[in-house]
Motif scaffolding. Structure first.
Motif, PDB file in Angstrom:
ATOM      1  N   ALA A  28      67.746  23.292  57.707  1.00 44.01           N
ATOM      2  CA  ALA A  28      67.864  23.204  56.575  1.00 44.01           C
ATOM      3  C   ALA A  28      66.788  23.324  56.003  1.00 44.01           C
ATOM      4  O   ALA A  28      66.884  24.248  54.757  1.00 44.01           O
ATOM      5  N   THR A  29      65.460  23.907  56.832  1.00 38.24           N
ATOM      6  CA  THR A  29      63.943  24.051  56.153  1.00 38.24           C
ATOM      7  C   THR A  29      63.951  25.705  55.835  1.00 38.24           C
ATOM      8  O   THR A  29      63.967  27.134  55.019  1.00 38.24           O
ATOM      9  N   ARG A  65      67.302  27.440  56.671  1.00 36.65           N
ATOM     10  CA  ARG A  65      68.337  27.911  54.788  1.00 36.65           C
ATOM     11  C   ARG A  65      68.021  27.894  53.665  1.00 36.65           C
ATOM     12  O   ARG A  65      68.301  29.236  52.883  1.00 36.65           O
ATOM     13  N   ASN A  66      67.562  26.628  52.795  1.00 39.22           N
ATOM     14  CA  ASN A  66      66.808  26.697  52.110  1.00 39.22           C
ATOM     15  C   ASN A  66      65.685  28.107  52.152  1.00 39.22           C
ATOM     16  O   ASN A  66      65.706  28.754  50.907  1.00 39.22           O
ATOM     17  N   ALA A  67      65.215  27.966  52.539  1.00 37.42           N
ATOM     18  CA  ALA A  67      64.217  29.688  52.112  1.00 37.42           C
ATOM     19  C   ALA A  67      64.870  31.045  52.504  1.00 37.42           C
ATOM     20  O   ALA A  67      64.219  31.941  52.159  1.00 37.42           O
ATOM     21  N   ARG A 101      68.310  31.059  51.046  1.00 42.19           N
ATOM     22  CA  ARG A 101      68.943  31.505  50.251  1.00 42.19           C
ATOM     23  C   ARG A 101      67.085  31.398  48.744  1.00 42.19           C
ATOM     24  O   ARG A 101      67.594  32.566  47.996  1.00 42.19           O
ATOM     25  N   ASN A 102      66.413  31.183  48.937  1.00 42.97           N
ATOM     26  CA  ASN A 102      65.391  31.438  48.056  1.00 42.97           C
ATOM     27  C   ASN A 102      64.720  33.024  48.406  1.00 42.97           C
ATOM     28  O   ASN A 102      64.373  33.455  46.749  1.00 42.97           O
ATOM     29  N   ASP A 113      57.769  31.793  53.329  1.00 44.32           N
ATOM     30  CA  ASP A 113      57.649  30.272  54.291  1.00 44.32           C
ATOM     31  C   ASP A 113      58.945  30.571  55.180  1.00 44.32           C
ATOM     32  O   ASP A 113      59.662  29.844  55.680  1.00 44.32           O
TER      33      ASP A 113
END
Length: 437
Positions: A362-363, A365-367, A369-370, A422
């Motif tokens: 999850a981390t 995937r978020n990174a 997208r960011n 990140d």
């Protein structure tokens, strides 16, 4: 003439090949492979495996029969008397009679072959398990090195990015300072704004130099992790977008993690030790045999062959412990408790790893997208810079207004660096969670 032409063509091809090959260039995978090859601690760990193999061989050799040679040379200054009862040999009264030879020599061979000894088989199994356990410990050490090299490699890429951004900032402030210098000479800019532009440019040059220092330190750290000399020239061929671990796995089972495998080996060792403790109360059976030559005479005159005589025997001996079950009761209880303790640790570790995989994915995937969002913002900041530079050179607004825009641009740059960092951290954590190192 033809030979000279051929020679020139050969030299040219060698020169082209030399330009294409860069001995100091490393991809991420090449950096990892170099570290695994160069690290002395990993080389030293291989001796633990060799010693574990040697322990197995030593345990197996316990089945080899024990053959010993022994000898006794004795001179009896006084022979021991033997009681002779009345009636023996026509004696009317009992008497004491000293019988035997004064010089006694016995030379022999003894054999002891274990037939049933449970401890030997248990020791062999314990040694075999310890060998696999040691191999897994070595794999853990290699994984730790891979992670360190990967983090160091990605850190160099990050510091390189920061170095480039600092260089871009310096270039912008240089252009600002040059425009301010021209406007000041034309009398269209206040002296204070001119000095501020020069000061900002000097500060940006210092920031660029600091970024270069951090890059060199990060590069030295990478060379240290790869166990390369500090003077070695190293260049990185991967970029932040392409630096990935090549030996990726398609499975994400927690049972593949080295921490779980080591706990499984530990649990098997506990069970083997418990079995060995219980077997200590079982009987042991051995085959024994002896062959000897003895010399009995008044003197040590070994040349008298008639006084040499052989004797031998074959038999079975066994030993049954009587009180050992009392002595090792606490040891049995301890290994039973260790088995239960390792069982709980194993369950908790599997739970931790499953959660680690879920969270790291999850981390990551978020990174990702960011980073896509910040790439757009960073590109937009570059467009704003070009517009502001043209407007400032035309005198459309004051230097203070330019600095406000510059602060927004710096914020976009810093945010871009942060999301890149990140992403790198998330990528390493995710690959480690999947046991891809």
């Amino acid at each position: 003439m033809k030979m000279s032409l051929i020679f020139l063509l050969m030299m040219a091809s060698i020169a082209v090949a030399a330009q294409q090959i860069s001995p100091g260039a490393y991809s991420l995978q090449q950096a990892v492979d170099t570290a695994l090859k160069n690290r002395y601690d990993l080389q030293a760990n291989q001796y633990n495996v060799l010693m574990a193999v040697n322990t197995i061989g030593r345990a197996k050799k316990e089945w080899i029969p024990v053959v010993t040679g022994n000898g006794t040379i004795r001179y009896n200054a006084q022979l021991q008397a033997t009681y002779i009862p009345a009636g023996f040999g026509g004696l009317t009264e009992p008497t004491l009679l000293a019988l035997g030879a004064k010089s006694v020599t016995i030379l022999g061979l003894d054999l002891n072959q274990a037939i049933y000894r449970p401890a030997i088989r248990s020791n062999i199994n314990i040694a075999k398990n310890n060998l696999e356990w040691q191999k897994e410990r070595n794999r853990q050490a290699e994984i730790d090195i891979k992670v360190k090299v990967t983090e160091a490699y990605l850190n160099v890429l990050l510091k390189d990015l920061q170095q480039k951004i600092a260089g871009d900032n310096e270039q912008r402030y240089k252009e600002y300072a040059e425009i301010a210098e021209g406007k000041f000479r034309q009398g269209t800019l206040l002296e204070n704004d001119h000095l501020r532009a020069a000061l900002d440019y000097n500060n940006s040059r210092i920031q660029t130099e600091i970024a270069r220092q951090h890059y060199r330190i990060a590069l030295d750290q990478l060379k240290y992790e790869m166990n390369l000399p500090a003077a070695t020239a190293v260049t990185l061929t991967d970029t932040i977008g392409t630096a990935v671990i090549s030996n990726t796995s398609t499975t994400a089972s927690p049972d593949n993690r080295t921490e779980v495998r080591q706990l499984l080996f530990q649990q098997y060792d506990n069970k083997l030790q418990l079995k060995k403790a219980k077997e200590s109360v079982l009987p042991t059976v051995s085959l024994i045999a002896n062959y000897s030559q003895q010399f009995l005479y008044e003197k040590f005159e070994y040349g008298r062959s008639r006084w040499w005589s052989p004797f031998s025997y074959v038999g079975v001996t066994f030993s049954l412990p009587i009180t050992d079950h009392i002595k090792n009761a606490h040891q049995i209880r301890e290994y039973q408790q260790r088995i239960r303790q390792t069982e709980l640790n194993l369950l908790q570790r599997q739970t931790d790893i499953a959660y680690e995989i879920q969270q790291s994915e999850a981390t990551l995937r978020n990174a990702e997208r960011n980073l896509q969002i910040m790439k757009s913002n960073y590109a937009l900041s570059g467009t704003i810079y070009e517009n502001q530079r043209r407007q400032y050179s035309l005198g459309s607004f004051e230097y203070n207004d330019l600095l406000d825009t510059e602060r927004s641009l710096n914020t976009a740059e810093q945010n871009y660096v942060k999301v890149v960092y990140d992403l790198l951290v998330a990528k390493v954590a995710y690959e480690k969670a999947l046991d891809n190192f």
